[in-house]
Design a protein around this motif. Structure first.
Motif, mmCIF file in Angstrom:
data_model
loop_
_atom_site.group_PDB
_atom_site.id
_atom_site.type_symbol
_atom_site.label_atom_id
_atom_site.label_comp_id
_atom_site.label_asym_id
_atom_site.label_seq_id
_atom_site.Cartn_x
_atom_site.Cartn_y
_atom_site.Cartn_z
ATOM 1 N N PHE A 1 4.699 1.869 -4.758
ATOM 2 C CA PHE A 1 3.719 1.478 -3.746
ATOM 3 C C PHE A 1 3.193 0.063 -3.981
ATOM 4 O O PHE A 1 2.954 -0.683 -3.023
ATOM 5 C CB PHE A 1 2.578 2.490 -3.709
ATOM 6 C CG PHE A 1 2.961 3.798 -3.078
ATOM 7 C CD1 PHE A 1 3.174 3.894 -1.706
ATOM 8 C CD2 PHE A 1 3.128 4.937 -3.844
ATOM 9 C CE1 PHE A 1 3.532 5.092 -1.113
ATOM 10 C CE2 PHE A 1 3.489 6.143 -3.272
ATOM 11 C CZ PHE A 1 3.694 6.226 -1.892
ATOM 12 N N LEU A 2 3.002 -0.319 -5.238
ATOM 13 C CA LEU A 2 2.561 -1.684 -5.512
ATOM 14 C C LEU A 2 3.577 -2.692 -4.999
ATOM 15 O O LEU A 2 3.212 -3.716 -4.402
ATOM 16 C CB LEU A 2 2.334 -1.870 -7.015
ATOM 17 C CG LEU A 2 1.054 -1.241 -7.590
ATOM 18 C CD1 LEU A 2 1.103 -1.212 -9.110
ATOM 19 C CD2 LEU A 2 -0.188 -1.987 -7.112
ATOM 20 N N GLU A 3 4.841 -2.406 -5.200
ATOM 21 C CA GLU A 3 5.873 -3.318 -4.702
ATOM 22 C C GLU A 3 5.850 -3.387 -3.173
ATOM 23 O O GLU A 3 6.016 -4.465 -2.589
ATOM 24 C CB GLU A 3 7.245 -2.861 -5.190
ATOM 25 C CG GLU A 3 8.353 -3.844 -4.861
ATOM 26 C CD GLU A 3 9.637 -3.547 -5.616
ATOM 27 O OE1 GLU A 3 10.372 -4.498 -5.915
ATOM 28 O OE2 GLU A 3 9.894 -2.351 -5.898
ATOM 29 N N ARG A 4 5.588 -2.245 -2.535
ATOM 30 C CA ARG A 4 5.567 -2.212 -1.071
ATOM 31 C C ARG A 4 4.430 -3.051 -0.488
ATOM 32 O O ARG A 4 4.530 -3.540 0.640
ATOM 33 C CB ARG A 4 5.471 -0.763 -0.577
ATOM 34 C CG ARG A 4 6.757 0.024 -0.750
ATOM 35 C CD ARG A 4 6.610 1.459 -0.309
ATOM 36 N NE ARG A 4 6.333 1.574 1.131
ATOM 37 C CZ ARG A 4 6.081 2.733 1.741
ATOM 38 N NH1 ARG A 4 6.078 3.868 1.050
ATOM 39 N NH2 ARG A 4 5.843 2.752 3.039
ATOM 40 N N ILE A 5 3.343 -3.219 -1.261
ATOM 41 C CA ILE A 5 2.227 -4.033 -0.752
ATOM 42 C C ILE A 5 2.232 -5.444 -1.347
ATOM 43 O O ILE A 5 1.241 -6.171 -1.252
ATOM 44 C CB ILE A 5 0.863 -3.347 -0.991
ATOM 45 C CG1 ILE A 5 0.559 -3.204 -2.492
ATOM 46 C CG2 ILE A 5 0.804 -1.994 -0.283
ATOM 47 C CD1 ILE A 5 -0.858 -2.733 -2.791
ATOM 48 N N GLY A 6 3.346 -5.804 -1.975
ATOM 49 C CA GLY A 6 3.484 -7.165 -2.474
ATOM 50 C C GLY A 6 2.830 -7.434 -3.811
ATOM 51 O O GLY A 6 2.587 -8.594 -4.161
ATOM 52 N N GLN A 7 2.559 -6.370 -4.571
ATOM 53 C CA GLN A 7 1.964 -6.527 -5.897
ATOM 54 C C GLN A 7 3.025 -6.298 -6.978
ATOM 55 O O GLN A 7 4.092 -5.753 -6.723
ATOM 56 C CB GLN A 7 0.820 -5.520 -6.078
ATOM 57 C CG GLN A 7 -0.332 -5.715 -5.118
ATOM 58 C CD GLN A 7 -1.090 -6.998 -5.369
ATOM 59 O OE1 GLN A 7 -1.503 -7.294 -6.484
ATOM 60 N NE2 GLN A 7 -1.255 -7.802 -4.317
ATOM 61 N N ASP A 8 2.706 -6.714 -8.181
ATOM 62 C CA ASP A 8 3.648 -6.626 -9.300
ATOM 63 C C ASP A 8 3.809 -5.173 -9.742
ATOM 64 O O ASP A 8 2.853 -4.573 -10.259
ATOM 65 C CB ASP A 8 3.129 -7.471 -10.463
ATOM 66 C CG ASP A 8 4.040 -7.430 -11.684
ATOM 67 O OD1 ASP A 8 5.147 -6.850 -11.590
ATOM 68 O OD2 ASP A 8 3.629 -7.966 -12.730
ATOM 69 N N PRO A 9 4.995 -4.563 -9.570
ATOM 70 C CA PRO A 9 5.176 -3.175 -10.025
ATOM 71 C C PRO A 9 5.071 -3.028 -11.535
ATOM 72 O O PRO A 9 4.867 -1.920 -12.036
ATOM 73 C CB PRO A 9 6.580 -2.820 -9.516
ATOM 74 C CG PRO A 9 7.277 -4.131 -9.355
ATOM 75 C CD PRO A 9 6.225 -5.111 -8.953
ATOM 76 N N GLY A 10 5.185 -4.131 -12.252
ATOM 77 C CA GLY A 10 5.042 -4.082 -13.708
ATOM 78 C C GLY A 10 3.641 -3.743 -14.172
ATOM 79 O O GLY A 10 3.433 -3.449 -15.358
ATOM 80 N N THR A 11 2.669 -3.778 -13.252
ATOM 81 C CA THR A 11 1.294 -3.418 -13.609
ATOM 82 C C THR A 11 0.991 -1.948 -13.314
ATOM 83 O O THR A 11 -0.165 -1.525 -13.393
ATOM 84 C CB THR A 11 0.284 -4.289 -12.840
ATOM 85 O OG1 THR A 11 0.383 -4.004 -11.418
ATOM 86 C CG2 THR A 11 0.546 -5.768 -13.068
ATOM 87 N N ALA A 12 2.030 -1.167 -12.984
ATOM 88 C CA ALA A 12 1.805 0.208 -12.525
ATOM 89 C C ALA A 12 1.134 1.086 -13.575
ATOM 90 O O ALA A 12 0.284 1.919 -13.244
ATOM 91 C CB ALA A 12 3.127 0.834 -12.080
ATOM 92 N N ALA A 13 1.479 0.945 -14.841
ATOM 93 C CA ALA A 13 0.850 1.768 -15.882
ATOM 94 C C ALA A 13 -0.635 1.446 -15.992
ATOM 95 O O ALA A 13 -1.476 2.347 -16.106
ATOM 96 C CB ALA A 13 1.552 1.559 -17.219
ATOM 97 N N ALA A 14 -0.956 0.156 -15.954
ATOM 98 C CA ALA A 14 -2.369 -0.241 -15.996
ATOM 99 C C ALA A 14 -3.105 0.265 -14.762
ATOM 100 O O ALA A 14 -4.266 0.674 -14.844
ATOM 101 C CB ALA A 14 -2.486 -1.758 -16.104
ATOM 102 N N PHE A 15 -2.416 0.243 -13.616
ATOM 103 C CA PHE A 15 -3.024 0.751 -12.382
ATOM 104 C C PHE A 15 -3.307 2.250 -12.508
ATOM 105 O O PHE A 15 -4.395 2.721 -12.133
ATOM 106 C CB PHE A 15 -2.104 0.484 -11.190
ATOM 107 C CG PHE A 15 -2.739 0.750 -9.857
ATOM 108 C CD1 PHE A 15 -3.353 -0.271 -9.151
ATOM 109 C CD2 PHE A 15 -2.733 2.029 -9.308
ATOM 110 C CE1 PHE A 15 -3.954 -0.032 -7.917
ATOM 111 C CE2 PHE A 15 -3.329 2.280 -8.072
ATOM 112 C CZ PHE A 15 -3.946 1.258 -7.379
#
Length: 241
Positions: free
Chosen positions: A32-46
């Motif tokens: 979902f982060l990638e779909r909204i233009g955010q870095d998917p690498g931050t997913a764990a922190a998210f």
């Protein structure tokens, strides 16, 4: 010490005890982060930030006296708050995407031992949920992960969130047994301490990877529980299943 009397039923915390919320929510949030233009690498922190909102929400509900609402509603509020932490305005995101992202909590994967352990425990004890999750969420999660509950009791049954005593006492009441005949199974010392204060038996299951190896936030509540296990299959061994 003498062996504790066996319970007549087992009630399970779910998030973290039966299912691995962090890995699952991280995986979904990366998409979902990638779909909204955010870095998917931050997913764990998210995922961690979203979960921290949960702890704050439970405390806030108790202090504010806010009327009970299902956890799906709170999770959505927490998702939007977490997006704002990421400098993202949730009002600018498609509603269908936000709703599906919020349902990530419906699609949590069980820990590797969970289904086998629950299946064995069920041969001797009724097994039910004692979770802050709402019924719709817990039903979806059970179907996703093949969790063999005898009954799914969401927080709606008591109209209260743990660690409110009503959550524990209402579960025993619905099962037609005394609090001392019910054991809570949980990976969280704070949850177990609250259950014990209500007269329930307690079974601890260690989940050292729940927070990605980080220390559990409720370690200060640790006590000597009636049972302490490394997994649900280990608990089944201890309870003769």
């Amino acid at each position: 010490m003498p062996e504790p009397t066996l319970p007549k039923a087992l009630a399970f915390d779910v998030f973290g005890t039966v299912v691995d919320w962090r890995t699952s929510v991280t995986r979904e949030s990366a998409v979902f982060l990638e779909r909204i233009g955010q870095d998917p690498g931050t997913a764990a922190a998210f995922a961690d930030a979203w979960r921290r909102q949960y702890i704050a929400a439970m405390i806030g509900m108790k202090k504010s006296g806010r009327a009970f609402v299902p956890l799906d509603v709170l999770h959505r509020e927490m998702l939007e708050a977490t997006l704002r932490e990421w400098s993202v305005d949730p009002g600018r995101i498609d509603e269908a995407l936000l709703a599906d992202w919020n349902r990530a909590w419906h699609r949590l994967d069980p820990w590797p031992d969970a289904v086998a352990g629950l299946t064995r425990l069920k041969t001797r004890f009724p097994i039910v949920t004692l979770s802050n999750g709402n019924v719709a969420l817990l039903v979806a999660m059970a179907r996703h992960g093949g969790l063999p509950w005898d009954a799914i009791l969401g927080a709606e049954v008591s109209g209260a969130y743990k660690p409110d005593p009503r959550a524990y006492l209402r579960t025993a009441e619905l099962l037609g047994i005394a609090p001392g005949e019910l054991s809570l199974v949980a990976a969280h010392h704070g949850d177990l301490a609250a259950a014990r204060a209500c007269g329930l038996l307690t079974a601890y299951v260690d989940r050292p990877d729940e927070y990605g190896g980080a220390p559990a936030p409720d370690a200060d509540y640790i006590q000597t529980w009636e049972w302490s296990a490394t997994s649900l299959t280990d608990l089944a061994d201890q309870l003769g299943c």
